[in-house]
Design an enzyme around this catalytic site. Sequence first.
Site, PDB file in Angstrom:
ATOM      1  N   SER A 155      54.182  43.478  78.621  1.00  0.00           N
ATOM      2  CA  SER A 155      53.339  44.666  78.727  1.00  0.00           C
ATOM      3  C   SER A 155      54.123  45.930  78.417  1.00  0.00           C
ATOM      4  CB  SER A 155      52.770  44.774  80.154  1.00  0.00           C
ATOM      5  OG  SER A 155      52.097  46.004  80.343  1.00  0.00           O
ATOM      6  N   TYR A 168      52.169  44.045  89.116  1.00  0.00           N
ATOM      7  CA  TYR A 168      51.916  43.657  87.722  1.00  0.00           C
ATOM      8  C   TYR A 168      53.166  43.880  86.879  1.00  0.00           C
ATOM      9  CZ  TYR A 168      49.873  43.834  83.016  1.00  0.00           C
ATOM     10  OH  TYR A 168      49.602  43.643  81.686  1.00  0.00           O
TER      11      TYR A 168
END
Length: 263
Positions: A155, A168
């Site tokens: 990410s 996350y």
Amino acid sequence: MTGGAAQGQGAQGQGALAGRRVLYTGASGGLGHQTTLDMLDAGAEVFALDRDQSKNESLLADTPDDVAARLHLLEMDLTDQDALTAKLAQITDNKPLDVVINNAAIYPSKPFEDFTMEELRLVHQVNVEAALICTRAALPGMRDQGWGRIINVTSITLTGGWENLAPYVQSKGSLLGLTRAWAREFGKWGITCNAIAPGAFPTDAEKIHPDPDGYRKFVLDHQAVKRRGTPHDIAAAILFLASDGAGFITGQNLAVDGGWNMT
């Protein structure tokens, strides 16, 4: 099923993955949906794992009839690790998996101090432990045949530009570390392991932002390419890393973000 989905837009073109067996977690989501269609168009047989029934139905509806036999939709909760392990054993019983794409993720958003330990563990379980189980299941077959591709989806949040996503971001950092460890360990068997770091794509994840227009401006201001990314952009990168042509590339984290992060 229909023939109306866009096809043939992957980087490698039709037939590039002919005969390859692909395991794809989170395959029916915002980025996974189109990538799955593009891999089918490239000749792959895809085992698509996703727990969202409505998204699975949407993917099935968009799958052209002439490739539908190569799509295996598996509605699974990745937190049920015993069921996941058993299903993977069935998939790999007679034939190896050639490609594993560890994409599934959950992304709860709130201040770090508001997360319970149970919530932190759940993010790790879905985003990291499922990848461990999938990769471990595929490894023996890849090793025996001397060929394999593992692709982890990380990410852009690893650059530190977002608040309230600590578990996350932690999970994506774990996947990046595993990418490098697996690349080093598995390379001697002809197996590559790379990561793709998507930028800010317009998917369900953006719905957590209270000001969509302001967020869109924020994204475009940071990108060198002044358009929003599309699922085809991710599909092209995945298709390349899954191909024979990427056999000398391993341990890398490819940013697909319109030039947001240039490191």
